[in-house]
Scaffold this motif. Structure first.
Motif, PDB file in Angstrom:
ATOM      1  N   ARG A 111       3.428   6.682  -5.433  1.00 18.05           N
ATOM      2  CA  ARG A 111       3.556   6.959  -6.991  1.00 18.05           C
ATOM      3  C   ARG A 111       2.880   8.214  -7.268  1.00 18.05           C
ATOM      4  O   ARG A 111       2.668   8.681  -8.340  1.00 18.05           O
ATOM      5  CB  ARG A 111       3.155   5.804  -7.702  1.00 18.05           C
ATOM      6  N   TYR A 112       2.404   9.047  -6.176  1.00 16.88           N
ATOM      7  CA  TYR A 112       1.738  10.113  -6.459  1.00 16.88           C
ATOM      8  C   TYR A 112       2.236  11.591  -5.712  1.00 16.88           C
ATOM      9  O   TYR A 112       2.970  11.368  -4.797  1.00 16.88           O
ATOM     10  CB  TYR A 112       0.270  10.122  -5.906  1.00 16.88           C
ATOM     11  N   GLY A 140       8.304   8.681  -4.263  1.00 15.93           N
ATOM     12  CA  GLY A 140       8.519   7.363  -5.061  1.00 15.93           C
ATOM     13  C   GLY A 140       9.704   7.332  -5.589  1.00 15.93           C
ATOM     14  O   GLY A 140      10.622   8.255  -5.726  1.00 15.93           O
ATOM     15  N   PRO A 141       9.988   6.273  -6.700  1.00 18.84           N
ATOM     16  CA  PRO A 141      10.962   6.137  -7.333  1.00 18.84           C
ATOM     17  C   PRO A 141      11.231   7.320  -8.232  1.00 18.84           C
ATOM     18  O   PRO A 141      10.388   7.651  -8.915  1.00 18.84           O
ATOM     19  CB  PRO A 141      10.729   4.875  -8.309  1.00 18.84           C
ATOM     20  N   PRO A 193      11.632  15.334  -4.154  1.00 20.47           N
ATOM     21  CA  PRO A 193      11.500  16.550  -4.930  1.00 20.47           C
ATOM     22  C   PRO A 193       9.931  17.217  -4.397  1.00 20.47           C
ATOM     23  O   PRO A 193       9.313  16.477  -3.631  1.00 20.47           O
ATOM     24  CB  PRO A 193      11.068  16.349  -6.311  1.00 20.47           C
ATOM     25  N   VAL A 194       9.878  18.632  -4.237  1.00 17.50           N
ATOM     26  CA  VAL A 194       8.838  19.072  -3.711  1.00 17.50           C
ATOM     27  C   VAL A 194       8.391  20.115  -4.666  1.00 17.50           C
ATOM     28  O   VAL A 194       9.032  20.730  -5.598  1.00 17.50           O
ATOM     29  CB  VAL A 194       9.024  20.214  -2.338  1.00 17.50           C
ATOM     30  N   ARG A 195       6.931  20.642  -4.676  1.00 19.34           N
ATOM     31  CA  ARG A 195       6.478  21.508  -5.583  1.00 19.34           C
ATOM     32  C   ARG A 195       5.720  22.498  -4.756  1.00 19.34           C
ATOM     33  O   ARG A 195       4.758  21.873  -3.695  1.00 19.34           O
ATOM     34  CB  ARG A 195       5.731  21.073  -6.699  1.00 19.34           C
ATOM     35  N   GLU A 196       5.550  23.714  -4.592  1.00 20.90           N
ATOM     36  CA  GLU A 196       4.647  24.732  -3.950  1.00 20.90           C
ATOM     37  C   GLU A 196       3.672  25.183  -5.233  1.00 20.90           C
ATOM     38  O   GLU A 196       3.903  25.778  -5.993  1.00 20.90           O
ATOM     39  CB  GLU A 196       5.658  25.825  -3.573  1.00 20.90           C
ATOM     40  N   GLY A 236       0.906  -1.254  -0.031  1.00 23.56           N
ATOM     41  CA  GLY A 236       0.070  -0.343   0.036  1.00 23.56           C
ATOM     42  C   GLY A 236       1.028   1.280  -0.098  1.00 23.56           C
ATOM     43  O   GLY A 236       0.586   2.311  -0.637  1.00 23.56           O
ATOM     44  N   GLY A 237       1.950   1.263   0.799  1.00 25.30           N
ATOM     45  CA  GLY A 237       2.915   2.477   0.928  1.00 25.30           C
ATOM     46  C   GLY A 237       3.655   2.603  -0.446  1.00 25.30           C
ATOM     47  O   GLY A 237       3.725   3.647  -0.949  1.00 25.30           O
TER      48      GLY A 237
END
Ligand code: FES
Ligand SMILES: [Fe+2]
Length: 451
Positions: A41-42, A150-151, A137-140, A35-36
């Motif tokens: 993946r999102y 995820g990968p 990675p991040v997005r604001e 599940g994790g």
């Protein structure tokens, strides 16, 4: 009067004690679980942008301990919490012009996890080339900070939904509540429109409008993103459809809750977009964007300054009320948390109104299994360079006097046909789509389902 005896089905506590809770792949979110792995993946919103100030912030997401910070150039970093040198927490780190320096021995990490310095180690050290601090990675966007855990090679496009910019006057405000239970039962709350009638109206008065006291016809209609969780009601001389977007894995959109079904409308928009983000198996963030526009009066009535962390402007979403008040007028928080930190599926007795729960669990189970065997989950997620088309809608129309849309079956049929119109028009730009859909849904009504 004869005493009821065992075997009558009465006093059966001894024979029907709750089943022991078993590990359930649908509720597991940690690294290495099926599940994790699927949830990783999102993109998920992990904090409000306003929560990331000058000092680093320790957070836990999907069972992983992390630290989020802005370096002095303003770049956001999301790193594993424990420094790879000897494990000191980077929540005590010092943001640098670039990246962050660990407080213990001065190792410095870029926001992407690259080692920029190993403190007092010799210049010739190979540690920086051979290792790195775990980073994501991040997005604001719109006051939220999203992360992808995820990968890296499978990172999807960052999804922006069409509802963010429609209607034209739409303004978004972020919210975040912490709910001490598993993410799945919070998602299932959105797949369960009958609770809006009981919890939010019949039991608690008018948390939503009085129209919600009318028991609806339910339906669950598949969309390219998941399904619509639909309630169609006959309220006085109107038919009232409220169709909420269920978007796998953990997104939902809802129309306003205070529509009293007195005014005609055909809105393909929403009042709230919300993500349920697992902290770990037993805790979750209910993170959202409230939508303010002329048409979403539920939020227009609220003061945007009253929205934010643990503030949503809607009763019963936190534990902040006195216990007895919560008993007398419970809200979602009370219902969800009281199911247990992980709701025990083995002890449930599902009925016909739980079709949305069953549908979601099936879709989720299939998607988790697809990822487990190395496939990409088969639900379309996004469209490159264009907003993701979504399906949330709210319809109020006056019933023609000769209308046969009166019983539960014809109400559900009408709702389903209207939903199909909303699905079939999804290639059109939002405003055109709304106009075209309104025409066709009105026609359905006039034809009394003849078409
Ligand atoms: S523990 Fe971080 S630099 Fe030593
Ligand atoms: Fe609710």
């Amino acid at each position: 009067m004869s005493a009821q005896t065992p075997g009558d089905g009465f006093y059966s506590g001894y024979h029907h004690r709750p089943a022991a809770i078993e590990p359930n792949p649908l509720t597991q979110v940690g690294p290495g679980t099926a599940g994790g792995e699927y949830l990783r993946r999102y993109w998920h919103p992990i904090v409000l942008a306003s929560e990331v100030k000058d000092l680093p912030k320790a957070i836990r997401i999907l069972g992983e301990d992390l630290v989020i910070f802005r370096d002095r150039s303003g770049t956001i970093g999301l790193l594993h919490k424990h420094c790879i040198h000897r494990g000191a927490s980077l929540e005590f780190g010092i943001p640098q012009d670039r990246g962050i320096m660990c407080c213990y021995h001065g190792w410095q990490f870029d926001t992407n996890g690259r080692i920029l310095s190993v403190g007092a180690e010799p210049q010739t050290s190979r540690i920086p080339t051979n290792f790195g601090q775990g980073a994501y990675p991040v997005r604001e966007a719109h006051g939220l900070i999203f992360a992808y855990m995820g990968p890296p090679e499978l990172m999807p496009e960052f999804p922006l939904y069409d509802t963010f910019s429609h209607p034209d006057d739409n303004a978004l405000h972020p919210i975040k509540m912490t709910i001490p239970c598993n993410w799945l039962q919070i998602v299932e709350n959105a797949c369960d429109p009958i609770h809006n009638a009981y919890l939010h109206a019949i039991v608690s008065g008018e948390q939503f409008s009085a129209a919600f006291k009318v028991l609806p016809a339910l339906d669950f209609v598949e969309t390219p993103l998941g399904f619509l969780s639909m309630a169609t009601r006959h309220v006085k001389d109107k038919v009232y459809i409220r169709a909420s977007d269920i978007i796998l894995p953990n997104v939902a959109q809802f129309a306003s809750g205070n529509n009293d079904a007195s005014k005609e409308c055909v809105n393909i928009s929403c009042g709230l977009t919300r993500w349920v983000v697992p902290v770990d198996d037993h805790n979750s963030y209910y993170t959202g964007l409230t939508h303010y526009s002329e048409r979403t009066d539920v939020w227009r009535r609220a003061d945007p300054s009253e929205l934010g962390v643990d503030r949503m402007g809607f009763i019963g979403q936190t534990a902040d009320r006195p216990y007895e008040e919560r008993q007398m007028e419970p809200g979602d928080y009370d219902a969800l948390v009281s199911q247990g930190s992980i709701a025990n599926h083995k002890s449930e007795h599902l009925g016909t109104t739980d079709r949305g729960i069953v549908m979601f669990r099936r879709m989720l189970g299939r998607a988790i299994e697809a990822v487990r065997i190395g496939e990409v989950p088969d639900l379309p997620r996004l469209y490159r360079d264009a907003p993701v088309r979504t399906y949330n809608h709210e319809v109020v129309l006056t019933l023609p006097s000769q209308s046969n849309i009166t019983d539960m079956r014809t109400l559900a049929d009408f709702g389903r046909r209207a939903a199909q119109v909303v699905i079939d028009t999804d290639a059109l730009p939002p405003l055109e789509r709304e106009t075209a859909a309104a025409d066709r849904i009105r026609q359905l009504l006039v034809n009394n389902l003849a078409g």
